[in-house]
Design an enzyme around this catalytic site. Structure first.
Site, short mmCIF file in Angstrom:
data_model
loop_
_atom_site.label_atom_id
_atom_site.label_comp_id
_atom_site.label_asym_id
_atom_site.label_seq_id
_atom_site.Cartn_x
_atom_site.Cartn_y
_atom_site.Cartn_z
N HIS A 15 0.84 -1.21 0.00
CA HIS A 15 0.00 0.00 0.00
C HIS A 15 0.87 1.24 0.00
O HIS A 15 2.09 1.16 0.14
CB HIS A 15 -0.99 -0.02 1.18
CG HIS A 15 -0.37 0.10 2.53
ND1 HIS A 15 0.42 -0.89 3.08
CD2 HIS A 15 -0.41 1.08 3.46
CE1 HIS A 15 0.82 -0.52 4.29
NE2 HIS A 15 0.33 0.69 4.55
N HIS A 42 1.49 3.96 1.85
CA HIS A 42 2.10 4.72 2.94
C HIS A 42 3.63 4.76 2.81
O HIS A 42 4.26 3.80 2.37
CB HIS A 42 1.69 4.13 4.30
CG HIS A 42 0.26 4.38 4.62
ND1 HIS A 42 -0.45 3.64 5.52
CD2 HIS A 42 -0.61 5.33 4.14
CE1 HIS A 42 -1.71 4.09 5.59
NE2 HIS A 42 -1.82 5.12 4.76
N ASP A 58 6.09 4.58 4.82
CA ASP A 58 6.96 3.59 5.47
C ASP A 58 6.96 2.26 4.74
O ASP A 58 7.66 1.32 5.13
CB ASP A 58 6.57 3.40 6.96
CG ASP A 58 5.15 2.88 7.16
OD1 ASP A 58 4.23 3.42 6.53
OD2 ASP A 58 4.97 1.93 7.95
N HIS A 59 6.18 2.17 3.64
CA HIS A 59 6.14 0.95 2.83
C HIS A 59 6.72 1.13 1.43
O HIS A 59 7.10 0.16 0.80
CB HIS A 59 4.70 0.41 2.75
CG HIS A 59 4.17 0.03 4.10
ND1 HIS A 59 4.08 -1.26 4.53
CD2 HIS A 59 3.77 0.80 5.14
CE1 HIS A 59 3.63 -1.28 5.78
NE2 HIS A 59 3.43 -0.02 6.17
N HIS A 77 -7.25 -0.81 5.69
CA HIS A 77 -6.20 0.12 6.14
C HIS A 77 -6.06 1.23 5.10
O HIS A 77 -6.10 2.42 5.41
CB HIS A 77 -4.91 -0.66 6.33
CG HIS A 77 -3.74 0.16 6.78
ND1 HIS A 77 -3.67 0.72 8.03
CD2 HIS A 77 -2.58 0.52 6.14
CE1 HIS A 77 -2.51 1.39 8.14
NE2 HIS A 77 -1.84 1.28 7.01
N ASP A 83 -0.02 -3.89 6.28
CA ASP A 83 -0.64 -3.37 7.50
C ASP A 83 -2.10 -3.81 7.62
O ASP A 83 -2.95 -3.08 8.15
CB ASP A 83 -0.58 -1.83 7.52
CG ASP A 83 0.82 -1.30 7.76
OD1 ASP A 83 1.74 -2.11 7.99
OD2 ASP A 83 0.99 -0.07 7.70
N HIS A 108 4.93 -4.75 10.63
CA HIS A 108 5.34 -4.04 11.85
C HIS A 108 5.47 -4.99 13.04
O HIS A 108 4.76 -5.99 13.13
CB HIS A 108 4.30 -2.97 12.25
CG HIS A 108 4.26 -1.80 11.32
ND1 HIS A 108 5.06 -0.69 11.49
CD2 HIS A 108 3.51 -1.55 10.22
CE1 HIS A 108 4.80 0.19 10.52
NE2 HIS A 108 3.87 -0.31 9.74
FE FE Z 1 2.95 0.78 8.04
ZN ZN Z 2 0.31 1.70 6.55
#
Ligand code: FE
Ligand code: ZN
Length: 263
Positions: free
Chosen positions: A57, A59, A61-62, A121, A138, A176
């Site tokens: 996805h 975001h 951090d991905h 998410h 996530d 995570h």
């Molecule tokens: Fe994340």
């Molecule tokens: Zn995320």
């Protein structure tokens, strides 16, 4: 599903992210490279060539490391077609089968991945399944699930259900290290569940040694993850104590998720 012929290397990133590197011979595919540096370091250390990037996805951090990785490696980027993904070459929507190592003739026997749409998410969120391995970003976490940033409880509940029907031996590679925090909530939601207490003890031992609680297995998640247990009487009762009017799994899920946000 065809045979999987890769092993998985965990690359910790940021505070609590895991980037998963799949190694097939000298080739590597990475799932959710939020940061390029730690991936480059593992590629160099192991003498690997990057073959593909898989994104669950949008975001940061991905996918935050994709641009930098593409400067040095010209590779296919698989990810949600419904989201804004850097360098995306193969937009996916769920239901496809992909072969991240497939462009490399010698590696043609490498695993075929099934793509699942798991909105909740985010709306375009994808999960990738190869053999008994699930890369779920996530969506499903150790003893928990992702926040509903874009989707509805109906969507997330259905997405989790689509993961719960995979074989129980499936290894859950989430993005995570949230397991211990999630287990505290799980114990509050189901105080009488001994499997949760057992998992709390096991997770504490692992974390004290600096080890990861991920991957878990689907059978363990089904026994301890409240968001996969919305039909259990204890979970229904807990949801009711937190404002849930109905007993249907979606209402129970929505109430537990809302409670978890404030927990
Ligand atoms: Fe994340
Ligand atoms: Zn995320």
């Amino acid at each position: 599903m065809k045979t999987e012929s890769f092993d998985v290397i965990s690359i910790p990133a940021f505070r609590d992210n895991y980037i998963w590197l799949l190694r097939h011979g000298r080739l590597a595919a990475v799932v959710d490279p939020g940061d390029a540096g730690p991936v480059q370091a593992v590629l160099a250390r192991e003498g690997l060539q990057l073959a593909a990037i898989l994104i669950t996805h949008h975001h940061a951090d991905h996918q935050g490391g994709v641009a930098k990785l593409l400067e040095d490696h010209s590779v296919e980027v698989f990810g949600p077609g419904a989201e804004s993904i850097t360098g995306l070459t193969t937009p996916l929507y769920g239901g496809e089968r992909i072969r991240p190592f497939g462009a490399f003739g010698a590696a043609a026997e490498a695993g075929e991945f099934q793509v699942l749409a798991v909105p909740g998410h985010t709306l375009g969120h994808l999960a990738y399944v190869c053999g008994n391995r699930l890369f779920c970003g996530d969506t499903l976490f150790g003893a928990g699930c992702g926040r509903l940033f874009e989707g509805s409880p109906e969507q997330m509940s259905a997405s989790l259900q689509s993961l719960a029907i995979l074989p129980e031996t499936t290894e859950v590679y989430c993005a995570h290290e949230y397991t211990e925090m999630n287990l505290r909530f799980a114990a509050a939601a189901e105080p009488g569940n001994p499997a949760i207490q057992q998992r709390i003890r096991e997770a504490a031992v692992l974390r004290a040694r600096g080890e990861s609680t991920v991957p878990s297995t689907l059978v363990l998640e089904k026994a301890t993850n409240p968001f996969l247990r919305c039909r259990e009487p204890a979970a229904i009762a807990a949801a009711k104590r937190h404002g849930c009017a109905g007993e249907d799994p979606v209402s129970v899920f929505a109430a537990l998720r809302a409670w978890r946000n404030e927990f």
